[in-house]
Write a protein that holds these residues in place. Sequence first.
Motif, PDB file in Angstrom:
ATOM      1  N   SER A 226      44.938  54.474  23.148  1.00  0.00           N
ATOM      2  CA  SER A 226      45.518  53.273  23.743  1.00  0.00           C
ATOM      3  C   SER A 226      44.571  52.087  23.628  1.00  0.00           C
ATOM      4  O   SER A 226      43.357  52.252  23.461  1.00  0.00           O
ATOM      5  CB  SER A 226      45.853  53.511  25.222  1.00  0.00           C
ATOM      6  N   GLU A 227      45.147  50.917  23.706  1.00  0.00           N
ATOM      7  CA  GLU A 227      44.392  49.667  23.710  1.00  0.00           C
ATOM      8  C   GLU A 227      45.011  48.781  24.783  1.00  0.00           C
ATOM      9  O   GLU A 227      46.221  48.548  24.776  1.00  0.00           O
ATOM     10  CB  GLU A 227      44.476  49.005  22.344  1.00  0.00           C
ATOM     11  N   SER A 228      44.182  48.321  25.706  1.00  0.00           N
ATOM     12  CA  SER A 228      44.681  47.567  26.857  1.00  0.00           C
ATOM     13  C   SER A 228      43.965  46.232  26.996  1.00  0.00           C
ATOM     14  O   SER A 228      42.767  46.126  26.696  1.00  0.00           O
ATOM     15  CB  SER A 228      44.488  48.363  28.152  1.00  0.00           C
ATOM     16  N   PHE A 229      44.717  45.257  27.456  1.00  0.00           N
ATOM     17  CA  PHE A 229      44.174  43.932  27.751  1.00  0.00           C
ATOM     18  C   PHE A 229      44.673  43.522  29.138  1.00  0.00           C
ATOM     19  O   PHE A 229      45.843  43.738  29.461  1.00  0.00           O
ATOM     20  CB  PHE A 229      44.634  42.902  26.711  1.00  0.00           C
ATOM     21  N   GLU A 230      43.799  42.955  29.939  1.00  0.00           N
ATOM     22  CA  GLU A 230      44.180  42.527  31.279  1.00  0.00           C
ATOM     23  C   GLU A 230      43.409  41.271  31.648  1.00  0.00           C
ATOM     24  O   GLU A 230      42.216  41.134  31.338  1.00  0.00           O
ATOM     25  CB  GLU A 230      43.888  43.633  32.297  1.00  0.00           C
ATOM     26  N   ILE A 231      44.098  40.349  32.289  1.00  0.00           N
ATOM     27  CA  ILE A 231      43.457  39.154  32.814  1.00  0.00           C
ATOM     28  C   ILE A 231      43.932  38.989  34.245  1.00  0.00           C
ATOM     29  O   ILE A 231      45.114  39.206  34.544  1.00  0.00           O
ATOM     30  CB  ILE A 231      43.770  37.909  31.957  1.00  0.00           C
ATOM     31  N   GLY A 232      43.018  38.652  35.138  1.00  0.00           N
ATOM     32  CA  GLY A 232      43.402  38.604  36.540  1.00  0.00           C
ATOM     33  C   GLY A 232      42.611  37.591  37.342  1.00  0.00           C
ATOM     34  O   GLY A 232      41.705  36.917  36.827  1.00  0.00           O
ATOM     35  N   MET A 233      42.968  37.513  38.619  1.00  0.00           N
ATOM     36  CA  MET A 233      42.335  36.591  39.539  1.00  0.00           C
ATOM     37  C   MET A 233      42.246  37.255  40.906  1.00  0.00           C
ATOM     38  O   MET A 233      43.187  37.927  41.341  1.00  0.00           O
ATOM     39  CB  MET A 233      43.172  35.312  39.650  1.00  0.00           C
ATOM     40  N   LYS A 234      41.112  37.083  41.564  1.00  0.00           N
ATOM     41  CA  LYS A 234      40.949  37.494  42.959  1.00  0.00           C
ATOM     42  C   LYS A 234      40.424  36.268  43.700  1.00  0.00           C
ATOM     43  O   LYS A 234      39.356  35.756  43.375  1.00  0.00           O
ATOM     44  CB  LYS A 234      39.973  38.663  43.081  1.00  0.00           C
ATOM     45  N   LYS A 235      41.196  35.801  44.680  1.00  0.00           N
ATOM     46  CA  LYS A 235      40.845  34.542  45.325  1.00  0.00           C
ATOM     47  C   LYS A 235      41.126  34.598  46.816  1.00  0.00           C
ATOM     48  O   LYS A 235      42.202  35.049  47.241  1.00  0.00           O
ATOM     49  CB  LYS A 235      41.663  33.404  44.680  1.00  0.00           C
ATOM     50  N   ASP A 236      40.141  34.168  47.614  1.00  0.00           N
ATOM     51  CA  ASP A 236      40.314  34.016  49.058  1.00  0.00           C
ATOM     52  C   ASP A 236      40.499  32.538  49.384  1.00  0.00           C
ATOM     53  O   ASP A 236      39.743  31.686  48.896  1.00  0.00           O
ATOM     54  CB  ASP A 236      39.095  34.544  49.815  1.00  0.00           C
ATOM     55  N   PHE A 237      41.486  32.249  50.218  1.00  0.00           N
ATOM     56  CA  PHE A 237      41.713  30.906  50.737  1.00  0.00           C
ATOM     57  C   PHE A 237      41.404  30.966  52.235  1.00  0.00           C
ATOM     58  O   PHE A 237      42.282  31.250  53.054  1.00  0.00           O
ATOM     59  CB  PHE A 237      43.153  30.462  50.481  1.00  0.00           C
ATOM     60  N   SER A 238      40.153  30.730  52.581  1.00  0.00           N
ATOM     61  CA  SER A 238      39.671  30.990  53.944  1.00  0.00           C
ATOM     62  C   SER A 238      40.360  30.117  54.985  1.00  0.00           C
ATOM     63  O   SER A 238      40.615  30.571  56.108  1.00  0.00           O
ATOM     64  CB  SER A 238      38.154  30.806  54.004  1.00  0.00           C
TER      65      SER A 238
ATOM     66  N   GLN B  43      43.370  29.118  55.056  1.00  0.00           N
ATOM     67  CA  GLN B  43      44.724  29.629  55.299  1.00  0.00           C
ATOM     68  C   GLN B  43      44.740  31.116  55.669  1.00  0.00           C
ATOM     69  O   GLN B  43      45.803  31.706  55.828  1.00  0.00           O
ATOM     70  CB  GLN B  43      45.595  29.416  54.049  1.00  0.00           C
ATOM     71  N   ASN B  44      43.543  31.732  55.780  1.00  0.00           N
ATOM     72  CA  ASN B  44      43.448  33.177  56.043  1.00  0.00           C
ATOM     73  C   ASN B  44      44.294  33.958  55.040  1.00  0.00           C
ATOM     74  O   ASN B  44      45.071  34.844  55.393  1.00  0.00           O
ATOM     75  CB  ASN B  44      43.887  33.513  57.466  1.00  0.00           C
ATOM     76  N   LEU B  45      44.111  33.633  53.755  1.00  0.00           N
ATOM     77  CA  LEU B  45      44.960  34.175  52.704  1.00  0.00           C
ATOM     78  C   LEU B  45      44.102  34.731  51.572  1.00  0.00           C
ATOM     79  O   LEU B  45      43.100  34.118  51.181  1.00  0.00           O
ATOM     80  CB  LEU B  45      45.869  33.055  52.175  1.00  0.00           C
ATOM     81  N   ARG B  46      44.490  35.889  51.064  1.00  0.00           N
ATOM     82  CA  ARG B  46      43.844  36.483  49.891  1.00  0.00           C
ATOM     83  C   ARG B  46      44.923  36.807  48.860  1.00  0.00           C
ATOM     84  O   ARG B  46      45.942  37.406  49.185  1.00  0.00           O
ATOM     85  CB  ARG B  46      43.087  37.751  50.250  1.00  0.00           C
ATOM     86  N   ILE B  47      44.675  36.411  47.608  1.00  0.00           N
ATOM     87  CA  ILE B  47      45.617  36.675  46.523  1.00  0.00           C
ATOM     88  C   ILE B  47      44.889  37.359  45.380  1.00  0.00           C
ATOM     89  O   ILE B  47      43.865  36.857  44.895  1.00  0.00           O
ATOM     90  CB  ILE B  47      46.280  35.370  46.023  1.00  0.00           C
ATOM     91  N   ASN B  48      45.396  38.506  44.963  1.00  0.00           N
ATOM     92  CA  ASN B  48      44.933  39.201  43.761  1.00  0.00           C
ATOM     93  C   ASN B  48      46.117  39.251  42.794  1.00  0.00           C
ATOM     94  O   ASN B  48      47.214  39.656  43.180  1.00  0.00           O
ATOM     95  CB  ASN B  48      44.470  40.629  44.073  1.00  0.00           C
ATOM     96  N   ALA B  49      45.878  38.837  41.553  1.00  0.00           N
ATOM     97  CA  ALA B  49      46.957  38.834  40.566  1.00  0.00           C
ATOM     98  C   ALA B  49      46.408  39.269  39.219  1.00  0.00           C
ATOM     99  O   ALA B  49      45.233  39.032  38.911  1.00  0.00           O
ATOM    100  CB  ALA B  49      47.585  37.442  40.455  1.00  0.00           C
ATOM    101  N   ALA B  50      47.244  39.912  38.419  1.00  0.00           N
ATOM    102  CA  ALA B  50      46.804  40.380  37.102  1.00  0.00           C
ATOM    103  C   ALA B  50      47.993  40.426  36.150  1.00  0.00           C
ATOM    104  O   ALA B  50      49.120  40.748  36.547  1.00  0.00           O
ATOM    105  CB  ALA B  50      46.171  41.766  37.199  1.00  0.00           C
ATOM    106  N   LEU B  51      47.729  40.106  34.894  1.00  0.00           N
ATOM    107  CA  LEU B  51      48.667  40.295  33.792  1.00  0.00           C
ATOM    108  C   LEU B  51      48.093  41.371  32.889  1.00  0.00           C
ATOM    109  O   LEU B  51      46.873  41.392  32.642  1.00  0.00           O
ATOM    110  CB  LEU B  51      48.856  39.000  33.000  1.00  0.00           C
ATOM    111  N   HIS B  52      48.936  42.274  32.375  1.00  0.00           N
ATOM    112  CA  HIS B  52      48.413  43.361  31.549  1.00  0.00           C
ATOM    113  C   HIS B  52      49.306  43.607  30.340  1.00  0.00           C
ATOM    114  O   HIS B  52      50.523  43.348  30.374  1.00  0.00           O
ATOM    115  CB  HIS B  52      48.259  44.650  32.363  1.00  0.00           C
ATOM    116  N   TYR B  53      48.683  44.134  29.296  1.00  0.00           N
ATOM    117  CA  TYR B  53      49.402  44.487  28.067  1.00  0.00           C
ATOM    118  C   TYR B  53      48.715  45.713  27.468  1.00  0.00           C
ATOM    119  O   TYR B  53      47.485  45.748  27.319  1.00  0.00           O
ATOM    120  CB  TYR B  53      49.364  43.330  27.063  1.00  0.00           C
TER     121      TYR B  53
END
Length: 198
Positions: free
Chosen positions: A5-17, A19-29
């Motif tokens: 297999s061959e995999s590619f992934e790009i993502g983000m991990k971000k805290d918005f202090s 707003q007391n908010l945390r967002i983790n997001a990723a795109l994968h192929y």
Amino acid sequence: NAETSESFEIGMKKDFSEQNLRINAALHYTTIEDFQANTFTGAGFNLQNAGDIETSGLELEVTWLPADTWEVNLAYARTNAEFETFERGNCWVAYTWHTGIQDPGQANPDNPNPYCDRSGGRLGGEPEDYAVLKVKKEMELSDSIYSYFQLEYSYTGDMQLDSSGDPFKFQGSYNLLNLRFYMNFDEYDTDVILWGRN
């Protein structure tokens, strides 16, 4: 043969202090060659190299603390997974006399053979959409009793249960709702949990 297999992934991990908010997001192929597919044939399982598959999608996780005693969690996954090539796949176990439909993977329906072309079909066991929402409320019932109430809702999209594309192995989308009430009696070192699962 072994899978490769061959995999590619790009993502983000971000805290918005603020707003007391945390967002983790990723795109994968991902691409997989010689994918090992396991299909129930009616009398047993057939493990074989299916050919090549391609999957892509996104994943999202959100945690929000709107107040000191509240927590909200959301998780969502979108997955597109299909066979690029699978020329000698398993044919439907649900024969024509069950469904009134000829297996479209048969090269020659008038003179059928044991193999059917599953190229372009969906990968078994992979819903396109999956989501979970949790809401938790913490409560201090007294100085020695801590408790919380949690509601959990989940959605699972429709899917094929294996890689044959058999219409009798199709599962529709469904929703689940779970509830939980938890109490901790610190004085007695005891937990009490009331729950209901759908």
